[in-house]
Design a protein around this motif. Structure first.
Motif, PDB file in Angstrom:
ATOM      1  N   PRO A 156     -18.736  -6.053  -9.454  1.00  0.00           N
ATOM      2  CA  PRO A 156     -19.628  -6.581 -10.489  1.00  0.00           C
ATOM      3  C   PRO A 156     -20.217  -5.482 -11.355  1.00  0.00           C
ATOM      4  O   PRO A 156     -20.806  -4.527 -10.842  1.00  0.00           O
ATOM      5  N   GLY A 157     -20.017  -5.585 -12.659  1.00  0.00           N
ATOM      6  CA  GLY A 157     -20.580  -4.619 -13.590  1.00  0.00           C
ATOM      7  C   GLY A 157     -19.872  -3.287 -13.646  1.00  0.00           C
ATOM      8  O   GLY A 157     -20.357  -2.359 -14.308  1.00  0.00           O
ATOM      9  N   LYS A 158     -18.741  -3.174 -12.972  1.00  0.00           N
ATOM     10  CA  LYS A 158     -18.030  -1.894 -12.932  1.00  0.00           C
ATOM     11  C   LYS A 158     -16.596  -2.061 -13.423  1.00  0.00           C
ATOM     12  O   LYS A 158     -16.061  -3.163 -13.487  1.00  0.00           O
ATOM     13  N   GLN A 159     -16.002  -0.937 -13.737  1.00  0.00           N
ATOM     14  CA  GLN A 159     -14.617  -0.963 -14.191  1.00  0.00           C
ATOM     15  C   GLN A 159     -13.669  -1.160 -13.017  1.00  0.00           C
ATOM     16  O   GLN A 159     -13.977  -0.799 -11.880  1.00  0.00           O
ATOM     17  N   ARG A 160     -12.532  -1.728 -13.328  1.00  0.00           N
ATOM     18  CA  ARG A 160     -11.501  -1.918 -12.321  1.00  0.00           C
ATOM     19  C   ARG A 160     -10.996  -0.549 -11.863  1.00  0.00           C
ATOM     20  O   ARG A 160     -10.742   0.338 -12.674  1.00  0.00           O
ATOM     21  N   ARG A 161     -10.868  -0.393 -10.539  1.00  0.00           N
ATOM     22  CA  ARG A 161     -10.405   0.886 -10.011  1.00  0.00           C
ATOM     23  C   ARG A 161      -9.398   0.671  -8.897  1.00  0.00           C
ATOM     24  O   ARG A 161      -9.453  -0.326  -8.182  1.00  0.00           O
ATOM     25  N   LEU A 162      -8.526   1.641  -8.749  1.00  0.00           N
ATOM     26  CA  LEU A 162      -7.483   1.575  -7.736  1.00  0.00           C
ATOM     27  C   LEU A 162      -8.067   1.881  -6.358  1.00  0.00           C
ATOM     28  O   LEU A 162      -8.766   2.879  -6.182  1.00  0.00           O
ATOM     29  N   VAL A 163      -7.758   1.037  -5.371  1.00  0.00           N
ATOM     30  CA  VAL A 163      -8.221   1.293  -4.012  1.00  0.00           C
ATOM     31  C   VAL A 163      -7.071   1.652  -3.078  1.00  0.00           C
ATOM     32  O   VAL A 163      -7.280   2.361  -2.086  1.00  0.00           O
ATOM     33  N   ALA A 164      -5.863   1.176  -3.372  1.00  0.00           N
ATOM     34  CA  ALA A 164      -4.723   1.495  -2.512  1.00  0.00           C
ATOM     35  C   ALA A 164      -3.432   1.305  -3.294  1.00  0.00           C
ATOM     36  O   ALA A 164      -3.360   0.423  -4.157  1.00  0.00           O
ATOM     37  N   SER A 165      -2.451   2.125  -2.975  1.00  0.00           N
ATOM     38  CA  SER A 165      -1.155   2.011  -3.659  1.00  0.00           C
ATOM     39  C   SER A 165      -0.028   2.329  -2.687  1.00  0.00           C
ATOM     40  O   SER A 165      -0.209   3.066  -1.714  1.00  0.00           O
ATOM     41  N   SER A 188     -13.162   5.858  -0.551  1.00  0.00           N
ATOM     42  CA  SER A 188     -14.130   4.879  -0.066  1.00  0.00           C
ATOM     43  C   SER A 188     -13.543   3.885   0.926  1.00  0.00           C
ATOM     44  O   SER A 188     -14.283   3.225   1.648  1.00  0.00           O
ATOM     45  N   VAL A 189     -12.214   3.776   0.974  1.00  0.00           N
ATOM     46  CA  VAL A 189     -11.602   2.777   1.862  1.00  0.00           C
ATOM     47  C   VAL A 189     -10.715   3.405   2.936  1.00  0.00           C
ATOM     48  O   VAL A 189     -10.188   2.686   3.792  1.00  0.00           O
ATOM     49  N   LYS A 190     -10.562   4.714   2.899  1.00  0.00           N
ATOM     50  CA  LYS A 190      -9.710   5.382   3.894  1.00  0.00           C
ATOM     51  C   LYS A 190     -10.206   5.096   5.301  1.00  0.00           C
ATOM     52  O   LYS A 190     -11.402   5.168   5.583  1.00  0.00           O
ATOM     53  N   GLY A 191      -9.272   4.743   6.174  1.00  0.00           N
ATOM     54  CA  GLY A 191      -9.617   4.444   7.557  1.00  0.00           C
ATOM     55  C   GLY A 191     -10.030   3.002   7.778  1.00  0.00           C
ATOM     56  O   GLY A 191     -10.168   2.569   8.931  1.00  0.00           O
ATOM     57  N   ARG A 192     -10.230   2.250   6.689  1.00  0.00           N
ATOM     58  CA  ARG A 192     -10.644   0.849   6.807  1.00  0.00           C
ATOM     59  C   ARG A 192      -9.615  -0.112   6.230  1.00  0.00           C
ATOM     60  O   ARG A 192      -9.447  -1.217   6.738  1.00  0.00           O
ATOM     61  N   PHE A 193      -8.954   0.290   5.154  1.00  0.00           N
ATOM     62  CA  PHE A 193      -7.977  -0.574   4.480  1.00  0.00           C
ATOM     63  C   PHE A 193      -6.563  -0.069   4.763  1.00  0.00           C
ATOM     64  O   PHE A 193      -6.332   1.138   4.888  1.00  0.00           O
ATOM     65  N   THR A 194      -5.629  -1.017   4.818  1.00  0.00           N
ATOM     66  CA  THR A 194      -4.218  -0.683   4.994  1.00  0.00           C
ATOM     67  C   THR A 194      -3.388  -1.479   4.000  1.00  0.00           C
ATOM     68  O   THR A 194      -3.471  -2.714   3.965  1.00  0.00           O
ATOM     69  N   ILE A 195      -2.595  -0.773   3.219  1.00  0.00           N
ATOM     70  CA  ILE A 195      -1.688  -1.438   2.287  1.00  0.00           C
ATOM     71  C   ILE A 195      -0.298  -1.467   2.896  1.00  0.00           C
ATOM     72  O   ILE A 195       0.108  -0.525   3.595  1.00  0.00           O
TER      73      ILE A 195
END
Length: 115
Positions: free
Chosen positions: A44-53, A65-72
């Motif tokens: 909300p209120g922020k630009q779209r940003r890449l979290v995983a590829s 910010s998502v390392k160790g928590r998210f898996t693509i």
């Protein structure tokens, strides 16, 4: 028919998990194999940003910010890409978009993490 279809968003408490899916109903299998995918967050209120590829060759990268928590991941047989999100935090809240180098953007799926 949409090129990319996301699903799996929802409301979850902090510490919970969600798995987002991105399917490509119009993709030819051989094209999917050679495609690169990314998951983006528009908070909300922020630009779209890449979290995983993930590239067609299997190279994976994550935002700090998502390392160790998210898996693509990418399932070539199902022509789908996934984002498994664990230990969710309120700051992970927003609309998640799937992007494919070949197919473009999906419509987004809302993720809301309550504290």
């Amino acid at each position: 028919q949409a090129r990319l279809v996301e699903s799996g968003g929802g409301l979850v408490q902090a510490g919970g998990s969600l798995k987002l899916s991105c399917t490509t109903p119009r993709a030819i299998l051989s094209t999917f194999w050679g495609d690169d995918f990314g998951w983006y967050l528009e908070a909300p209120g922020k630009q779209r940003r890449l979290v995983a590829s993930i590239t067609s060759g299997g190279t994976i990268d994550y935002a700090d910010s998502v390392k160790g928590r998210f898996t693509i991941s990418k399932d070539n047989n199902r022509r789908a890409a996934y984002l498994t999100m664990n230990n969710l935090k309120p700051e992970d809240t927003g609309v998640y978009y799937c992007h494919s180098r070949v197919q473009g953007w999906g419509q987004g799926t809302q993720v809301t993490v309550s504290s």
